[in-house]
Enzyme design. Sequence first.
Site, PDB file in Angstrom:
ATOM      1  CB  SER A 113      -2.612  13.432   4.487  1.00 18.67           C
ATOM      2  OG  SER A 113      -3.383  14.612   4.593  1.00 18.67           O
ATOM      3  CG  ASP A 142      -1.825   2.008   6.401  1.00 21.53           C
ATOM      4  OD1 ASP A 142      -2.302   1.655   5.303  1.00 21.53           O
ATOM      5  OD2 ASP A 142      -1.991   3.151   6.880  1.00 21.53           O
ATOM      6  CG  ASP A 189      -1.797   1.172   1.340  1.00 24.50           C
ATOM      7  OD1 ASP A 189      -2.398   1.552   0.317  1.00 24.50           O
ATOM      8  OD2 ASP A 189      -1.899   1.743   2.441  1.00 24.50           O
ATOM      9  CG  ASP A 196      -1.429   7.642   0.554  1.00 22.67           C
ATOM     10  OD1 ASP A 196      -0.322   7.915   0.050  1.00 22.67           O
ATOM     11  OD2 ASP A 196      -2.507   7.997   0.056  1.00 22.67           O
ATOM     12  NE  ARG A 229      -8.382   1.609   2.293  1.00 20.67           N
ATOM     13  CZ  ARG A 229      -8.542   2.629   3.121  1.00 20.67           C
ATOM     14  NH1 ARG A 229      -9.597   2.704   3.887  1.00 20.67           N
ATOM     15  NH2 ARG A 229      -7.661   3.596   3.165  1.00 20.67           N
ATOM     16  CG  ASN A 250      -8.201   1.946  -2.211  1.00 19.02           C
ATOM     17  OD1 ASN A 250      -8.088   1.210  -3.180  1.00 19.02           O
ATOM     18  ND2 ASN A 250      -8.874   1.596  -1.131  1.00 19.02           N
TER      19      ASN A 250
END
Length: 182
Positions: free
Chosen positions: A17, A127, A8, A10, A130, A52
Amino acid sequence: MARLILLDRDGVINAESEAFIKDAAEWHALPGALAAIAQLKRRGFQVAVCSNQSGVGRGLMSEAALARIHEKLLAGLAEHGVALDAVRYCPHHPDDGCHCRKPRPGMLLEIMAELGVAASDTVFVGDSLRDLEAAAAAGCRSALVRTGNGTAAEAQAAVMGIVWVGDDLGAFARWAGEHLAC
């Protein structure tokens, strides 16, 4: 055995964020994250990103701005002498019902097929819950970092049969080098 590490973005590679990372100036790699990816690559793993990015679908950023963010990521990795094997992102709004938005497995399945790696030879590092659900839906193993939203997902992750939980991507790279044959 693992040949492919899916990440992933972010909260795993860069700071998370709630307001979305909308341009390259807002994108900052987490300490040691790029070096960790370089370590994985040097150990022979293929490494790809599945992220995502609903900020595009929400109208908060353009796909061109997202491309500049990914260019910054790739430039940082080039400074470490490595490159990613693939980058995939879901630009859709959460209500769009697409096949690629995690927790659906579309991005993961697409990269595994493109790189010719079986789900059994793949570990997805995320993290969030999902991320772990997407890995399970794709049939691959998963690992959780506590950076980003990882701490909040840790209790649920424990009952999902993940292969590893640790502080950050650097810790995962060290663990993978010792426990995942390439």
